[in-house]
Write a protein that holds these residues in place. Structure first.
Motif, PDB file in Angstrom:
ATOM      1  N   GLN A 134      -1.909 -10.035  -6.768  1.00 24.48           N
ATOM      2  CA  GLN A 134      -1.386  -8.331  -6.858  1.00 24.48           C
ATOM      3  C   GLN A 134      -2.442  -7.289  -7.342  1.00 24.48           C
TER       4      GLN A 134
ATOM      5  N   LEU B 101      -5.881  -7.751  -4.941  1.00 28.41           N
ATOM      6  CA  LEU B 101      -5.351  -6.770  -3.985  1.00 28.41           C
ATOM      7  C   LEU B 101      -5.779  -5.468  -4.626  1.00 28.41           C
ATOM      8  N   PHE B 102      -5.215  -5.184  -5.870  1.00 35.71           N
ATOM      9  CA  PHE B 102      -5.498  -3.818  -6.414  1.00 35.71           C
ATOM     10  C   PHE B 102      -6.793  -3.046  -6.716  1.00 35.71           C
TER      11      PHE B 102
ATOM     12  N   ALA C 236      -9.377  -2.657  -3.128  1.00 39.27           N
ATOM     13  CA  ALA C 236      -8.479  -2.053  -2.957  1.00 39.27           C
ATOM     14  C   ALA C 236      -9.489  -0.410  -3.370  1.00 39.27           C
TER      15      ALA C 236
ATOM     16  N   SER D 256      -9.496   7.147  -6.023  1.00 41.67           N
ATOM     17  CA  SER D 256      -8.584   6.010  -6.524  1.00 41.67           C
ATOM     18  C   SER D 256      -7.833   6.070  -6.828  1.00 41.67           C
TER      19      SER D 256
ATOM     20  N   VAL E 290      -4.532   6.263  -4.598  1.00 39.62           N
ATOM     21  CA  VAL E 290      -4.466   4.551  -3.637  1.00 39.62           C
ATOM     22  C   VAL E 290      -3.404   3.807  -4.825  1.00 39.62           C
ATOM     23  N   SER E 291      -3.933   4.010  -6.473  1.00 46.11           N
ATOM     24  CA  SER E 291      -3.614   3.371  -7.507  1.00 46.11           C
ATOM     25  C   SER E 291      -2.197   3.373  -8.040  1.00 46.11           C
TER      26      SER E 291
ATOM     27  N   LEU F 291       0.376   4.873  -5.240  1.00 44.34           N
ATOM     28  CA  LEU F 291       0.147   3.880  -3.823  1.00 44.34           C
ATOM     29  C   LEU F 291       0.864   3.034  -4.771  1.00 44.34           C
ATOM     30  N   LEU F 292      -0.113   1.498  -4.469  1.00 46.43           N
ATOM     31  CA  LEU F 292      -0.262   0.459  -4.857  1.00 46.43           C
ATOM     32  C   LEU F 292       0.832  -0.286  -5.557  1.00 46.43           C
TER      33      LEU F 292
ATOM     34  N   LEU G  56       4.431   0.291  -5.490  1.00 44.64           N
ATOM     35  CA  LEU G  56       4.677  -0.143  -4.522  1.00 44.64           C
ATOM     36  C   LEU G  56       4.211  -1.963  -4.930  1.00 44.64           C
ATOM     37  N   PHE G  57       3.703  -2.597  -5.914  1.00 42.92           N
ATOM     38  CA  PHE G  57       4.246  -4.041  -6.807  1.00 42.92           C
ATOM     39  C   PHE G  57       4.522  -3.824  -7.700  1.00 42.92           C
TER      40      PHE G  57
END
Length: 303
Positions: free
Chosen positions: A238, A241-242, A245, A289, A292-293, A295-296, A299-300
């Protein structure tokens, strides 16, 4: 918030440079070449350290102070972008609705999160449409388009950074986000300055190289993995990928702002920060960023 451009290629992209020690006329030597980074590096580092310290203090004490820092950055960035659009293309954005609406987006995102943010954004767009009406038809679409771009690009994106800190472990989430972006900048700058040979986007940002991007990716993935595992108790994949991204979004953000400045024919968005230019010149990689931070990490590692 990079101390300088992320990565610098050493191969020239234009005409052959003049030799560094060439004498011009008589005994008068030509001025020394500009630093390879194109910035006052000591000043840039000092400013970056001070800004980072202010953010860390806010996160370790009262988290609402961090929201206040985001709000100040939004107001400053909006002002700078509006001024750049006016100077470079004579575009008149609806500044006051943007300043007020931007504050509403940031502060409403703290207690109401997405609902507050979306409501404030929509009302800001409506206010921009109405505010510009007395100016007449000439340039209306241009000015409104730029106003909506500004509303989305600065306060909307920045509000996701404010929403990161809402969770119980919000301070750690913000630190993860900032660590990866900073490591992206440092990794890209150091690698690109030493090894950069192949331009990534020569017509947009000639100093960016693919070698620098690889350096950013390595540093970003390493930072993301360590930060997510040790600060958020997440899985290593995770974090990897973070990190990857955020390197991509930070690079895209930097390229987008470079293209805006090229279109407007300006070097910097402002002059507020010594060694950096304007605040918007440091927010370019952070703004996308932050989205996206949120969102990810949501999710994670759900709050």
């Amino acid at each position: 918030m990079s101390p300088a451009s992320m990565d610098t290629i050493s191969a020239p992209t234009g005409p052959e440079p003049v030799e560094e020690n060439r004498v011009t006329t008589g005994d008068v030597a030509a001025p020394p070449p500009a630093p390879k980074a194109g910035r006052n590096l000591p000043a840039a580092i000092a400013v970056g350290v001070l800004l980072g310290a202010a953010v860390l203090v806010s996160l370790l004490t009262v988290r609402q102070i961090f929201v206040g820092i985001v709000a100040i950055a939004v107001a400053t960035g909006t002002w700078e972008l509006a001024g750049a659009l006016k100077r470079g293309a004579n575009i008149r954005v609806t500044l006051w609705p943007l300043l007020v609406g931007g504050q509403a987006m940031v502060w409403l995102s703290w207690p109401f999160e997405r609902d507050g943010l979306v409501t404030a954004f929509v009302l800001t767009v409506l206010a921009c449409l109405v505010w510009r009406l007395p100016g007449g038809a000439e340039g209306y679409v241009r000015d409104i388009g730029a106003s909506i771009l500004t509303a989305a690009y600065v306060p909307l994106f920045a509000s996701f950074a404010a929403m990161l800190v809402v969770a119980e472990n919000g301070a750690a989430r913000v630190v993860c986000f900032l660590i990866v972006v900073v490591c992206n900048d440092v990794g890209g700058y150091t690698t690109g300055a030493k090894l950069g040979r192949h331009p990534m986007a020569p017509t947009i940002s000639p100093k960016k190289s693919w070698e620098g991007f690889v350096g950013s990716m390595i540093a970003g993935i390493a930072a993301g993995t360590l930060a997510v595992v040790f600060l958020l108790d997440g899985q290593w994949w995770q974090g990897a990928l973070f990190g990857a991204a955020l390197v991509c979004t930070a690079t895209i953000g930097d390229l987008v702002e470079s293209l805006i400045k090229r279109d407007l024919k300006i070097k910097d968005m402002g002059t507020l920060l010594p060694g950096h230019g304007g605040l918007m010149d440091r927010l370019d990689s952070l703004l996308p960023s932050a989205v996206v931070s949120w969102l990810l990490l949501g999710l994670f590692i759900p709050a």
